[in-house]
Each structure stands twice: as C-alpha cells, then as structure tokens.
Design an enzyme around this catalytic site. Structure first.
Site, PDB file in Angstrom:
ATOM      1  N   HIS A 378      -2.994  -2.434   4.009  1.00 27.36           N
ATOM      2  CA  HIS A 378      -3.097  -3.820   3.544  1.00 27.36           C
ATOM      3  C   HIS A 378      -4.252  -4.549   4.219  1.00 27.36           C
ATOM      4  O   HIS A 378      -4.864  -5.433   3.629  1.00 27.36           O
ATOM      5  CB  HIS A 378      -1.780  -4.584   3.756  1.00 27.36           C
ATOM      6  CG  HIS A 378      -1.420  -4.820   5.192  1.00 27.36           C
ATOM      7  ND1 HIS A 378      -0.703  -3.929   5.936  1.00 27.36           N
ATOM      8  CD2 HIS A 378      -1.668  -5.856   6.009  1.00 27.36           C
ATOM      9  CE1 HIS A 378      -0.524  -4.411   7.149  1.00 27.36           C
ATOM     10  NE2 HIS A 378      -1.111  -5.574   7.231  1.00 27.36           N
ATOM     11  N   ARG A 484      -0.495  -8.458  -6.312  1.00 27.15           N
ATOM     12  CA  ARG A 484       0.230  -8.089  -5.103  1.00 27.15           C
ATOM     13  C   ARG A 484       0.720  -9.355  -4.408  1.00 27.15           C
ATOM     14  O   ARG A 484       0.016  -9.939  -3.588  1.00 27.15           O
ATOM     15  CB  ARG A 484      -0.667  -7.270  -4.175  1.00 27.15           C
ATOM     16  CG  ARG A 484      -1.062  -5.907  -4.731  1.00 27.15           C
ATOM     17  CD  ARG A 484      -1.909  -5.139  -3.725  1.00 27.15           C
ATOM     18  NE  ARG A 484      -2.073  -3.741  -4.097  1.00 27.15           N
ATOM     19  CZ  ARG A 484      -3.162  -3.248  -4.682  1.00 27.15           C
ATOM     20  NH1 ARG A 484      -4.167  -4.050  -4.972  1.00 27.15           N
ATOM     21  NH2 ARG A 484      -3.229  -1.969  -4.982  1.00 27.15           N
ATOM     22  N   ARG A 520       3.975  -8.233  -9.191  1.00 23.63           N
ATOM     23  CA  ARG A 520       4.826  -7.297  -8.462  1.00 23.63           C
ATOM     24  C   ARG A 520       5.551  -8.081  -7.388  1.00 23.63           C
ATOM     25  O   ARG A 520       4.914  -8.765  -6.577  1.00 23.63           O
ATOM     26  CB  ARG A 520       3.991  -6.180  -7.827  1.00 23.63           C
ATOM     27  CG  ARG A 520       4.871  -5.147  -7.087  1.00 23.63           C
ATOM     28  CD  ARG A 520       4.055  -3.996  -6.541  1.00 23.63           C
ATOM     29  NE  ARG A 520       3.198  -4.403  -5.433  1.00 23.63           N
ATOM     30  CZ  ARG A 520       2.320  -3.594  -4.848  1.00 23.63           C
ATOM     31  NH1 ARG A 520       2.162  -2.364  -5.284  1.00 23.63           N
ATOM     32  NH2 ARG A 520       1.574  -4.027  -3.841  1.00 23.63           N
ATOM     33  N   GLU A 619       7.278   4.930  -8.466  1.00 23.83           N
ATOM     34  CA  GLU A 619       6.723   5.404  -7.197  1.00 23.83           C
ATOM     35  C   GLU A 619       7.556   6.508  -6.563  1.00 23.83           C
ATOM     36  O   GLU A 619       7.073   7.201  -5.659  1.00 23.83           O
ATOM     37  CB  GLU A 619       6.619   4.240  -6.207  1.00 23.83           C
ATOM     38  CG  GLU A 619       5.708   3.120  -6.684  1.00 23.83           C
ATOM     39  CD  GLU A 619       5.862   1.851  -5.859  1.00 23.83           C
ATOM     40  OE1 GLU A 619       4.935   1.535  -5.105  1.00 23.83           O
ATOM     41  OE2 GLU A 619       6.913   1.191  -5.976  1.00 23.83           O
ATOM     42  N   ASN A 642      -0.589   5.398  -5.339  1.00 23.13           N
ATOM     43  CA  ASN A 642      -0.697   5.576  -3.882  1.00 23.13           C
ATOM     44  C   ASN A 642       0.626   6.028  -3.283  1.00 23.13           C
ATOM     45  O   ASN A 642       0.697   7.036  -2.562  1.00 23.13           O
ATOM     46  CB  ASN A 642      -1.150   4.272  -3.219  1.00 23.13           C
ATOM     47  CG  ASN A 642      -2.550   3.883  -3.625  1.00 23.13           C
ATOM     48  OD1 ASN A 642      -3.268   4.655  -4.253  1.00 23.13           O
ATOM     49  ND2 ASN A 642      -2.958   2.672  -3.277  1.00 23.13           N
ATOM     50  N   ASP A 643       1.695   5.288  -3.563  1.00 25.84           N
ATOM     51  CA  ASP A 643       3.004   5.667  -3.043  1.00 25.84           C
ATOM     52  C   ASP A 643       3.588   6.842  -3.805  1.00 25.84           C
ATOM     53  O   ASP A 643       4.336   7.653  -3.244  1.00 25.84           O
ATOM     54  CB  ASP A 643       3.970   4.478  -3.104  1.00 25.84           C
ATOM     55  CG  ASP A 643       3.900   3.625  -1.844  1.00 25.84           C
ATOM     56  OD1 ASP A 643       3.602   4.174  -0.774  1.00 25.84           O
ATOM     57  OD2 ASP A 643       4.144   2.406  -1.925  1.00 25.84           O
ATOM     58  N   ARG A 653       0.639   8.528   3.920  1.00 20.15           N
ATOM     59  CA  ARG A 653      -0.783   8.330   3.627  1.00 20.15           C
ATOM     60  C   ARG A 653      -1.509   7.528   4.712  1.00 20.15           C
ATOM     61  O   ARG A 653      -2.733   7.426   4.685  1.00 20.15           O
ATOM     62  CB  ARG A 653      -0.963   7.640   2.267  1.00 20.15           C
ATOM     63  CG  ARG A 653      -0.298   6.284   2.133  1.00 20.15           C
ATOM     64  CD  ARG A 653      -0.285   5.859   0.674  1.00 20.15           C
ATOM     65  NE  ARG A 653       0.473   4.634   0.450  1.00 20.15           N
ATOM     66  CZ  ARG A 653      -0.066   3.438   0.379  1.00 20.15           C
ATOM     67  NH1 ARG A 653      -1.360   3.294   0.516  1.00 20.15           N
ATOM     68  NH2 ARG A 653       0.690   2.374   0.164  1.00 20.15           N
ATOM     69  N   CYS A 690      -2.021   2.356 -11.735  1.00 19.49           N
ATOM     70  CA  CYS A 690      -2.833   1.609 -10.760  1.00 19.49           C
ATOM     71  C   CYS A 690      -2.920   2.428  -9.483  1.00 19.49           C
ATOM     72  O   CYS A 690      -2.376   3.525  -9.393  1.00 19.49           O
ATOM     73  CB  CYS A 690      -2.231   0.227 -10.493  1.00 19.49           C
ATOM     74  SG  CYS A 690      -0.568   0.275  -9.798  1.00 19.49           S
TER      75      CYS A 690
END
Length: 757
Positions: A378, A484, A520, A619, A642-643, A653, A690
């Site tokens: 983040h 986000r 989200r 995810e 990503n997740d 990650r 995404c």
C-alpha cells in the site's frame, strides 16, 4: 436553519482549530459553536481516560467555570457515562428522574432537565461525550440529535489529539535526560553505485536529506551554536513554525482532497500548548540553557514517556513531538545544514508510514530512498499515486551520508547513484529529455479499446486517491473499476467518519460524470495495517482479520462506510464490491448490511442509491469451487489478481524470501481464471480483472483469448494497455490461450508468453 448553519461551520473546523491559541481554547470554541447554533442552554465536552476509566468535564458553556476538571464520571456512571459505555446517543426529557442521572451540587445543573448525550468516538475507541442541556419542556428533537451527532463525528480525531497533548502535560515532568553525540561520516565525494529495488517508478536527481530519528537530536546536541538563543528567539521560532505548518497543510489539502485530515494537527497542538512552551522557557530563563538545547531536552522527555506507552496512538505521537522539535530548532538556527524544508530533496529514511509519505509529498520532496529490506504494497501504491519515485536499498551506510549529498535516483530500474559522475549525469539528462519527448498526450477511451478484428475491450481505472481521478476523467475511460476505499483510512490517524467518507466518495462520483464507479469496501489487514487499530498485530496477517472479515467484525465501521457510499452514489451508477469473500454465507451477511443501510437511510429521509449493484472480489480458491453458485447471487465480479495468485499458490507476495514462487502465469492460476470467466458468461454477469496481471503486456493476449472484455488498471497504464490491445487479433488470441491452457508447467508457459503472438 440553525442546524444547517451549524453543519456548515463544523465543515470549517480546520479553521476553528487553527485560530485557537490553546487546546482549552479550541474545546471551548467547539462548545460555544454548538451552544449558539442549537440554541441550547448548556453545552459541554467530557474527555475519557481509558486507563482510569474516567470521564472529566473539560469545556462548558452554561455551567459554572469551576466545574471544568472537577466534574468526573466513571464509565457507565451518569447519563454521559452510560452513553459512552453503550456507544449510543441518550436523549431524556427529565434527566433528574432518569435512573442513571448523577447530580453535582453548585454547578447550576439543576436548572436544566432536558439532557442529550452523544458519544464521541474515534472509530471503535471511546474519546469522550458531547452533552447538551436545556430548561424543562425544551426537549431535543430529531433535528437536534442529527446535528449533534454530526458534530461529534467530526471532532473525534481533533479531541483525541487534544487528549494526547494533555497526556504530555501530565506525564512529562520526569527527569530530563542528556543526549549523547553521534559520529558523522564524511562524504568522500566519489561516485557510488547501489543496486536497489523499485517501489515506485520515476527519475530524480537532487541533494539528500536524512530523516533518521535515532541520530537527529544527537547531531543537534553537538552543534557549536553560533549564538546564545533567547526566549524571544524561541517564541519567534514557534510563530514561524506554526505558519509553515499551516501552509504545508493547505498544500496537502489542495492536492489530495481525500487525505487532508489535519495531517499536522498534533504538531500545531504542541505549538499551542502552554505547558510545553513554559517548560522550554523555564530552562532558558532560569537554568541558562541555550534555546535549542532546551527544546531537545523537553521534547526528549516526552518522547521517552510516549514511546513506552501501551497505547498505540500515544506511541505514534512520539514521532510528532520529535518532528515539531526539529522544525522549531531549524527555524531558530536558520542554517541550511539543518533546514527542515524538503522541497526538491531526495529523502533517505529507515521506514515511513503512509502519513509520512503524504507529508513528504506536501513538502514537494523529489524522491525517497528507504533503507530497509522491503516496502508494504500500500505504501508503494500510494507513492505511485503521488508520483513519488521510491527505491528500496538495504544499505544502512546510507543513513551516514551527510545531508546535501548529491543523489541520482533511477526508480525505473531501482538504481541509486551517490555523487554521480559526468557520464551518469549525461545519460540521466538524456532519459529526462526522451521521457518528455514521448510524454503521453490526451487519449480518449470513450469507445474502449478494440482489437484488429473489432472486438471491444472496456477499460476502467483503478483509483487510489482522488488525485488519480483527474487523469482517468481526462482519458474518458469507461469508469472506475476499482476504488480502493482503504486509502482514506490508511493515510489518516483515525477511522474517518461517515461524513468524511461521504465527502470523498461524492467528489469521486461527481468527477466521473455519470460513468460507472465501483467501490471496494474496506480492505485492510495483511500488508495494509491501520496503525491506530488496537488489534492490529497478528501472527499471520495475510490470512487473518482482514478485508470483509474486519468489516463484519467491526460492523459500526462497516455501516458508516456503506451509508457513505449509498449517499454519495444517490444519482450515480454505483457498485459495492466486497473483498476476500470466502463463502456464500459471508456474501449474504455483507449484502444484508447493505440492505439494512438502505432501509435506514430511507426511514431517515436521506437521499441515497436505492438499488446499487452488489458484487465480490474473486481472490480465494474457495470461491472458484463455487463460482457457478456465486454467479447466481452476485451482480458482478472482479478478479483481484494480486491476492488471487498469492492464495492460489500459498505465497506471501510481500515476502522477499519466496518472491520467486509468486508466478502469475502458473497453470493453475490461468486455468482458474478461465473457469471464472466462463461461469460469469453463462450467468450473463459482468466480470473484470484488476491487479498487476491486468497491466502486464505479455498477458494481455491470453486474457483477451479467454474471453475477458473488462479490464481495470491504474490511469497511467491505460494508454499502453489500449495500444497493446489494438495490436491483437481476438481469434489468434483465443487459439493462443487454448495452447497455453494445455501446458502443465509454468516454464513452458513462460517461453510462450515471452515469444507472444
């Protein structure tokens, strides 16, 4: 009319705060403002001490001045104590007959029998109580309750900062410790090349500025000051520092609407605190200390106390005390060697919080070198949104470089040059010129992107901060595929209120001008920790209390966010998307809260979106196994790659030791993506992708080939993604994808992707 004016004034609380000469003055201004506009006889603020479980009256209009600091209530005692214990508003028409009423003689309270108590909360933490009292038969109606609740929600963070300062006053009279000197390395002037790792791309060349709390005071202590600074010098430095901070705060507010939550509030409070100032002045005038040394000693005593506190919020404030002390000293010295202005500088630091990064951006720092082994994702995302080049270089000797060292930062490659030579500078200048020459102009994405054979791919923008929206809106993209919402939480020092979130969300919706916006819900935990949340520490945060699990546990926070989204999207095409859903039961619980919020807003007569789309982030592997059933329930889907890769492969990650095992093109990952997309197409439900995979050009042909028609990436990635899609033929992509899906080894797929079509 009065209530509307009050809410308007509360929206200007930042100015009220800045104009206050002390903490007590600020609290008194709040009660005066509320008392005036709600036309109530009494308005008071109680602050809560969590350690002692006691409420203390700190400001009042209508009661005797002697009641301040003398009226105390235990948690649950009296109407105010009960309201705070239950975290619920209490409104009674005859307080004297209420079973929880507690009277205090000699403060004039007996004349006011109508009583309204509203708890002041900072997220889930108890901060205090705002109380209103009137004469008999002048009851508080629903409009009074709404207005008072709005006030309480706005002042929670400010009052928490005031409470922090009171802790300074009560705890910092212990012995002041001396500060030892630290050696300072001399700069050889020779070029040094350091291979680091890019956390946020960009190029920068400037002088260095070290932010290293372990040696800042030590360096100052050994300074052979050019003169003996007086009390007047100290007072002038206080005034100059205050003006600088207010200017910096304004810059941050102008640039980042959603992050402007009085970032420098603690600093400004210290400058207004009479106790802090008087302690320093006493050391100067009575003990004969030089002013900079006096500031160091008083500040260090506070820092020592705060650093050992069990309260996370108080521990964090130790950093604020040191920062403001150094700023005050810088202004006294007026010495470029110690100048606090970071404009154009490359900052070297051991670690940074997101709020620190915002401060550096507000002060126009050119770039950052983090001297640590890694960076949270983040922080990297935030740096990209701010356009701040960041390189991670695990080399502790960088902290020994003298301020003003010439640094060249190539965050595109992750390279760092200390005292770059002529050849390196020539190449750097060429890179800058080339970048300007090929700088993207405006690009219209209104019709999406099209393949060579006319297949349309809708391109959406991922939004982290409102500063991202301007670029996305200029490109006329299809909408916001992923906002986000955690960033307004992460960059603050407390949970943002419903009203604060509403303001941010409304700006986002308005700027997208009717285009689709997908929110989200709060996705914290894992590598996105909230430093102010008391249960922040976990053994396995990546699979712990995060995302939707956090929201369902802290329902008050979740409800405030859903209400803010529904209100902000009253006249917009809005989607609400839940992260890290693992089961249909979780989805049902989350969706039911959305429905409850809709019903409550309807009952309150507040404008809201009555029929938002409700979807999920895909995810977790558990969702893949039930994807056909989910496709019958959810309105839409977004695959958070990503997740998704992390959980499919069991690879953290953020862990550098296993980063080689994080393989987005793993056969299981790619086959699962195809399975999800096929299920959504059968149910005629929208599905987008995404995360990093969506912006990776080597994977675009595969994604188009498995039938994906919606992609969401950062605004900066939209132009290259459109160009890549325009080079592809959808039928060739389909055959390419089929061949890839037939492979059982990642190494085979890697070769195919590298070759392309």
């Amino acid at each position: 009319m009065h209530h509307k004016k009050l809410l308007c004034d509360i929206g200007e609380l930042n100015h009220l705060f800045r104009d206050s000469v002390s903490v007590q003055n600020f609290l008194q201004k709040i009660v005066s403002l509320v008392q005036k506009h709600l036309q109530t006889d009494v308005c008071s603020i109680y602050l809560y001490d969590d350690a002692e479980k006691v409420l203390t009256l700190k400001a009042t209009v209508g009661l005797k001045e002697s009641s301040i600091n003398s009226v105390k209530l235990s948690l649950g005692e009296g109407i105010a104590g009960k309201a705070l214990e239950q975290k619920e508003l209490i409104n009674v028409s005859k307080a004297s007959e209420h079973p929880d009423f507690r009277s205090f003689e000699g403060i004039n309270e007996e004349f006011f029998d109508c009583f309204l108590a509203v708890p002041v909360l900072r997220g889930i933490e108890r901060i205090g109580v705002l109380t209103l009292q009137r004469k008999p038969d002048c009851i508080f109606d629903e409009a009074d309750q709404i207005a008072c609740t709005a006030v309480a929600s706005q002042i929670g963070n400010m009052i928490e900062n005031a409470r922090f300062l009171m802790a300074m006053d009560s705890g910092a009279d212990s012995s002041l410790n001396s500060v030892e000197a630290a050696p300072r390395l001399e700069d050889s002037g020779k070029q040094h090349f350091i291979k680091g790792k890019s956390a946020s791309k960009g190029l920068a060349r400037s002088k260095s500025k070290l932010i290293d709390k372990k040696r800042s005071f030590k360096s100052l202590k050994t300074k052979d000051y050019a003169k003996n600074f007086t009390v007047d010098d100290f007072r002038q430095a206080i005034q100059a520092t205050s003006q600088q901070l207010e200017t910096l705060q304004k810059k941050v507010e102008d640039r980042l609407d959603d992050a402007a939550s009085l970032i420098f509030s603690s600093h400004l409070l210290i400058l207004k605190d009479k106790s802090f100032i008087s302690k320093v002045e006493r050391l100067i005038s009575e003990d004969g200390q030089n002013a900079p040394e006096a500031v160091v000693e008083v500040s260090k005593s506070y820092i020592e106390i705060f650093s050992g506190s069990e309260n996370i919020f108080i521990r964090e404030k130790a950093n604020d005390v040191e920062d403001i002390a150094l700023r005050i000293i810088d202004n006294m010295l007026s010495d470029s060697e110690y100048e606090s202005n970071l404009s154009g500088r490359i900052v070297i630091a051991r670690d940074l919080f997101p709020s620190d990064l915002l401060r550096l951006s507000g002060e126009n720092a050119a770039g950052v070198v983090l001297v640590s082994g890694g960076v949270t994702s983040h922080l990297s995302i935030l740096a990209n949104s701010l356009g701040m080049p960041v390189v991670i270089a695990n080399r502790s000797e960088l902290t020994e470089l003298p301020d003003g060292t010439d640094i060249l930062l190539d965050a595109d490659a992750g390279n760092l040059y200390v005292n770059p030579d002529k050849e390196v500078l020539e190449e750097f200048n060429k890179s800058i010129s080339a970048r300007k020459a090929v700088e993207e102009g405006r690009i219209d994405l209104g019709r999406g992107a099209e393949t060579l054979d006319g297949k349309r791919i809708n391109l959406y923008a991922n939004i982290n901060l409102l500063s991202d929206v301007k670029l996305a809106a200029k490109m006329n993209c299809a909408g916001v595929g992923l906002y986000r919402t955690e960033f307004p939480f992460i960059v603050r020092s407390s949970f943002p209120t419903e009203q604060e979130q509403f303001v941010v969300y409304k700006k986002l919706v308005d700027q997208m001008k009717g285009r689709q916006v997908t929110f989200r819900t709060l996705d914290v935990g894992g590598d996105k920790m909230l430093s102010y949340y008391h249960d922040a520490a976990e053994k396995n945060p990546a699979i712990g209390l995060r995302s939707i699990r956090f929201s369902l546990r802290e329902k008050d926070i979740f409800i405030q966010q859903i209400r803010a989204i529904l209100r902000a999207g009253a006249r917009a095409d809005v989607g609400i998307m839940f992260p890290m859903i693992s089961s249909l039961d979780e989805f049902d619980m989350s969706r039911s809260i959305v429905n409850e919020c809709r019903e409550k807003l309807e009952a309150e007569g507040l404008e809201h979106n009555p029929n938002p789309k409700v979807g999920i982030m895909v995810e977790l592997p558990s969702v893949v196994e039930q994807i056909d059933e989910f496709a019958q329930e959810a309105d839409f889907f977004s695959i958070g790659t990503n997740d998704f890769v992390q959980f499919m492969l069991g690879v953290d990650r953020t862990n550098e030791m296993v980063e080689n095992f994080y393989i987005p093109h793993h056969p299981s990952v790619l086959r699962a993506l195809k399975r999800i997309i096929d299920a959504c197409r059968r149910a005629d439900k929208p599905v987008s992708i995404c995360g990093m995979m969506a912006a990776e050009p080597t994977l675009t042909a595969f994604l188009v080939g498995i039938g994906l028609t919606d992609m969401s990436v950062t605004p900066a990635s939209l132009p290259p993604l459109k160009r890549r899609i325009a080079q592809l033929d959808s039928e060739k992509c389909r055959k390419f994808a089929e061949e890839i899906l037939s492979k059982s080894r990642a190494s085979e797929i890697d070769k195919m992707l590298e070759k392309g079509i």
